[in-house]
Write an enzyme that holds these catalytic residues in place. Structure first.
Site, PDB file in Angstrom:
ATOM      1  N   THR A 152     -87.022 -30.289 -23.555  1.00  0.00           N
ATOM      2  CA  THR A 152     -87.400 -31.568 -24.147  1.00  0.00           C
ATOM      3  C   THR A 152     -86.288 -32.118 -25.028  1.00  0.00           C
ATOM      4  O   THR A 152     -85.538 -31.349 -25.643  1.00  0.00           O
ATOM      5  CB  THR A 152     -88.686 -31.406 -24.985  1.00  0.00           C
ATOM      6  OG1 THR A 152     -88.931 -32.619 -25.695  1.00  0.00           O
ATOM      7  CG2 THR A 152     -88.585 -30.279 -26.006  1.00  0.00           C
ATOM      8  N   SER A 194     -92.659 -30.065 -33.948  1.00  0.00           N
ATOM      9  CA  SER A 194     -94.033 -29.564 -33.765  1.00  0.00           C
ATOM     10  C   SER A 194     -93.919 -28.131 -33.253  1.00  0.00           C
ATOM     11  O   SER A 194     -92.840 -27.700 -32.812  1.00  0.00           O
ATOM     12  CB  SER A 194     -94.796 -30.412 -32.723  1.00  0.00           C
ATOM     13  OG  SER A 194     -94.295 -30.152 -31.420  1.00  0.00           O
ATOM     14  N   TYR A 196     -95.173 -27.056 -30.541  1.00  0.00           N
ATOM     15  CA  TYR A 196     -94.780 -27.168 -29.123  1.00  0.00           C
ATOM     16  C   TYR A 196     -93.263 -27.306 -28.981  1.00  0.00           C
ATOM     17  O   TYR A 196     -92.630 -26.579 -28.212  1.00  0.00           O
ATOM     18  CB  TYR A 196     -95.485 -28.365 -28.451  1.00  0.00           C
ATOM     19  CG  TYR A 196     -94.679 -28.910 -27.301  1.00  0.00           C
ATOM     20  CD1 TYR A 196     -94.579 -28.201 -26.111  1.00  0.00           C
ATOM     21  CD2 TYR A 196     -93.940 -30.097 -27.434  1.00  0.00           C
ATOM     22  CE1 TYR A 196     -93.778 -28.665 -25.071  1.00  0.00           C
ATOM     23  CE2 TYR A 196     -93.149 -30.569 -26.399  1.00  0.00           C
ATOM     24  CZ  TYR A 196     -93.073 -29.838 -25.227  1.00  0.00           C
ATOM     25  OH  TYR A 196     -92.268 -30.282 -24.208  1.00  0.00           O
ATOM     26  N   HIS A 197     -92.677 -28.263 -29.742  1.00  0.00           N
ATOM     27  CA  HIS A 197     -91.237 -28.471 -29.601  1.00  0.00           C
ATOM     28  C   HIS A 197     -90.465 -27.219 -30.040  1.00  0.00           C
ATOM     29  O   HIS A 197     -89.407 -26.902 -29.501  1.00  0.00           O
ATOM     30  CB  HIS A 197     -90.785 -29.689 -30.421  1.00  0.00           C
ATOM     31  CG  HIS A 197     -91.180 -31.011 -29.808  1.00  0.00           C
ATOM     32  ND1 HIS A 197     -92.293 -31.714 -30.211  1.00  0.00           N
ATOM     33  CD2 HIS A 197     -90.611 -31.757 -28.828  1.00  0.00           C
ATOM     34  CE1 HIS A 197     -92.400 -32.831 -29.500  1.00  0.00           C
ATOM     35  NE2 HIS A 197     -91.393 -32.887 -28.653  1.00  0.00           N
ATOM     36  N   LYS A 200     -89.826 -24.824 -27.281  1.00  0.00           N
ATOM     37  CA  LYS A 200     -88.729 -25.203 -26.389  1.00  0.00           C
ATOM     38  C   LYS A 200     -87.377 -24.828 -27.017  1.00  0.00           C
ATOM     39  O   LYS A 200     -86.418 -24.539 -26.320  1.00  0.00           O
ATOM     40  CB  LYS A 200     -88.775 -26.706 -26.103  1.00  0.00           C
ATOM     41  CG  LYS A 200     -90.029 -27.141 -25.357  1.00  0.00           C
ATOM     42  CD  LYS A 200     -89.963 -26.780 -23.892  1.00  0.00           C
ATOM     43  CE  LYS A 200     -91.208 -27.205 -23.156  1.00  0.00           C
ATOM     44  NZ  LYS A 200     -91.153 -27.027 -21.719  1.00  0.00           N
ATOM     45  N   VAL A 226     -92.060 -38.978 -20.466  1.00  0.00           N
ATOM     46  CA  VAL A 226     -92.227 -39.480 -19.096  1.00  0.00           C
ATOM     47  C   VAL A 226     -93.312 -40.559 -19.092  1.00  0.00           C
ATOM     48  O   VAL A 226     -94.358 -40.395 -19.706  1.00  0.00           O
ATOM     49  CB  VAL A 226     -92.625 -38.329 -18.143  1.00  0.00           C
ATOM     50  CG1 VAL A 226     -92.735 -38.846 -16.710  1.00  0.00           C
ATOM     51  CG2 VAL A 226     -91.611 -37.188 -18.230  1.00  0.00           C
TER      52      VAL A 226
END
Ligand code: NAD
Ligand code: USQ
Length: 410
Positions: A152, A194, A196-197, A200, A226
Site C-alpha cells: 500500500t 493504522s 492495517y497499514h 504492510k 482503488v
C-alpha cells in the site's frame, strides 16, 4: 496470448476479493493458468458486520463456472486459510509448482483494523502470518517462484518534506566518524497510519529478509486507493460481477462518494477533506498485475518495489466532483481517524509507465459508470451502514499528550 508470450501458472491468493477476482479473470483471459486460493474470510466479515457487497456477487463456484462458460478458460480454486493452514499451502505449492504467486490475501481495511483490540489482533495475526507462510513455503518448496505482493502507498505515510515519494528506496548520505560521506539506498522509512497499514510495513521487512537470505524473487506493489468496479472481464456476464463495498469499514472514499451521490445520501467528507491520497482505477490494477507478472526481477536482484497508482487527488476535490455529477450535498463529518487536516502528496510511478502503462485517470465517464451501477443496485443498500463508526482516538484524559501527525512526517 497477448504480450505475456509465455503461459505461466499463477496462484492468486485472495482471488475472491475486490482486486483479486478481476485480476484472476484478466490473467486467465490473457492465457495464463490461474488457481485461486482464498479462505472466503471477506464474505464472512460481511456477515459479521451485517453488511454486503452492493453488487450481488455470486458464490465462488458459480463465478468459476460462469467464467468457463463465457471464456472457455478454467480457473481452479482451493479453499485454504494461508495464515492458519501452512501445510495445505505448502502441499498446493509442491503439487502445482506455480511460476508466480500473487498475494492479495490480507485483511485490508484500516477502519476495521482499528475497531477493537480483537480486530487489531486479528489483522496483525492474519496478515503477518499469511505473508510469512507464503515466503516460508516458497523456500521450503525449493522452487523458483516469483512472489508479487499487494502492498500500500500507506506504508510511506502521506506527508513528505516536499520530495516526490520514490519507489520504495530512499537515497541517503551519511557522514562517517572520519568525516567521509557515504551514499546508500535504504527502504523508505515507514509511517503507517493504522494497524492495517502497519502490517504492510512489517511485510516489507519480511520481504527484505527473505530476498537477502534466500534470494527469493519478490515484487512489492505499493498500491493507492482503488476505485471503480468493472473490468471488461467482469462485465462479460452478470454472474462475474465484482464486489462493491460502500459501508463505513470497507468502502473506500471515491466509491463511497459515488454510491452516496447515487442514492441521494450526503457525501461524507471527513474533517475538511484536506487529505490528499493516491488513486488507481481497477482496470489499471489488473493491467499493472499483468505487467508485474511479465517483468519479474532477476534472480539475486533486491525486492522490486513499484508504486501502483496513477494520480493524487484531494478528498474535498473528489467530493465536489461527485456533488456536481450527482447533485448530492457535501456533509463535513468529524474525522474518525488520526490524520493531518491536510497534506501534499507527490509520488513517483515511473516503473509502471516505463513498462507501458497508459493510466486511466479520473473522468466523468468512468465515474458515471460507477454511479450507474450504484443506482442499479441501490435497492440492496443498507443506508445505516454508511457512517464510519470506527474511531482511531480513544477518549482523551487530562494530561494526555496530544499526538501531532505532522511530527511524524519526514
Ligand atoms: P478484499 O478484502 O476484497 O480481498 C482480500 C481477499 O483475501 C478476500 O477474498 C479474503 O477472503 C482473502 N483472504 C484474507 N485473508 C486470507 C487468508 N488468511 N487466507 C486466504 N485468503 C484470505 O481486498 P482487496 O480490496 O481485493 O485488496 C487486496 C489486496 O490489495 C490487499 O492486500 C490490500 O491491502 C491491497 N490493496 C487494496 C486497495 C484497495 O483500495 N482495495 C488499495 C491498495 C492495496
Ligand atoms: N474519507 C472521507 N470520507 C469517507 C471515507 C474516507 O473523507 O467517507 C477519507 C479518509 O479519512 C482518508 C481518505 O478518505 O483520508 C482515504 O480513505 P479510504 O478509506 O478510501 O482509504 P484507506 O483507509 O487509506 O485504505 C484504502 C484501502 C487499503 C489501501 C489504501 C491505499 O482500504 O487497503 O491500502 O486505501 S492508501 O490510502 O494509498 O494507503
Amino acid at each position: 496470448m497477448t504480450n505475456a508470450k509465455i503461459r505461466k501458472k499463477i496462484f492468486v491468493l485472495g482471488g475472491d476479493g475486490f482486486c483479486g477476482w478481476p485480476t484472476s479473470l484478466h490473467l486467465s483471459g490473457s492465457g495464463h493458468e490461474i488457481i485461486i486460493i482464498d479462505n472466503l474470510s471477506r464474505r464472512r466479515i460481511d456477515e459479521e458486520c451485517g453488511t454486503n457487497s452492493l453488487t450481488p456477487i455470486q458464490s465462488i463456484d458459480i463465478r468459476l463456472r460462469a467464467w468457463e462458460e463465457v471464456s472457455g478458460n478454467r480457473i481452479r480454486f482451493y479453499r485454504i486459510d494461508i495464515a492458519e493452514e501452512y501445510d495445505q499451502l505448502l502441499s498446493a505449492i509442491r503439487e502445482e509448482k506455480p511460476d508466480v504467486i500473487i498475494h492479495f490475501a490480507e485483511q485490508r481495511s484500516a477502519p476495521y483494523s482499528m475497531k477493537s483490540p480483537l480486530l487489531k489482533r486479528y489483522t496483525v495475526n492474519n496478515n503477518i502470518k499469511a505473508t510469512h507462510h507464503v515466503l516460508c513455503a516458497i523456500v521450503e518448496s525449493g522452487l523458483d517462484i516469483h512472489l508479487i505482493h499487494l502492498g500500500t502507498m500507506g506504508v510511506y505515510g502521506y506527508g513528505t518534506a516536499g520530495i516526490r515519494i520514490p519507489e520504495g528506496y530512499l537515497d541517503i548520505e551519511v557522514k562517517t566518524e572520519n568525516g567521509d560521506r557515504v551514499h546508500q539506498q535504504i527502504l523508505y522509512p515507514t509511517n503507517p497510519g493504522s494497524i492495517y497499514h502497519m502490517t504492510k510495513s512489517l511485510d516489507q521487512l519480511l520481504f527484505h529478509y527473505y530476498n537477502k537470505n534466500d534470494r527469493l524473487r519478490i515484487t512489492d506493489l505499493h498500491q493507492g486507493i482503488v476505485w471503480g468496479t468493472n473490468t471488461p472481464e467482469t462485465q462479460a456476464d452478470e454472474r462475474l460481477i465484482n464486489r462493491f463495498d460502500y459501508d463505513g469499514d470497507y468502502g473506500t472514499v471515491l466509491n463511497r462518494f459515488l454510491m452516496q451521490g447515487a442514492v441521494g445520501h450526503p457525501i461524507t467528507v471527513h474533517g475538511t477533506g484536506g487529505q490528499t491520497r493516491a488513486f488507481i482505477h481497477i482496470q489499471d490494477t489488473v493491467r499493472c498485475l499483468q505487467l508485474a507478472v511479465e517483468h519479474p526481477p532477476k534472480l539475486g536482484e533486491r525486492v522490486l518495489i513499484m508504486n501502483q497508482m496513477t494520480e493524487t487527488l484531494r478528498v474535498i476535490e473528489l467530493a465536489q466532483v461527485v456533488s456536481r455529477l450527482t447533485g448530492s450535498e457535501i456533509a463535513y463529518v468529524p474525522n474518525p481517524r488520526k490524520e493531518a487536516a491536510e497534506n501534499e502528496l507527490h509520488v513517483d510511478n515511473s516503473h509502471f509507465l516505463s513498462k507501458g502503462l497508459v493510466p486511466v485517470t479520473l473522468n466523468d465517464g468512468l465515474m458515471l459508470e460507477v454511479s450507474e451501477i450504484a443506482k442499479k443496485y441501490a435497492y440492496r443498500a443498507d443506508l445505516s451502514k454508511i457512517p464510519a463508526m470506527s474511531t482511531w482516538t480513544k477518549e482523551q484524559r487530562p494530561g494526555d499528550v496530544q499526538f501531532e501527525y505532522a511530527d511524524y512526517c519526514i
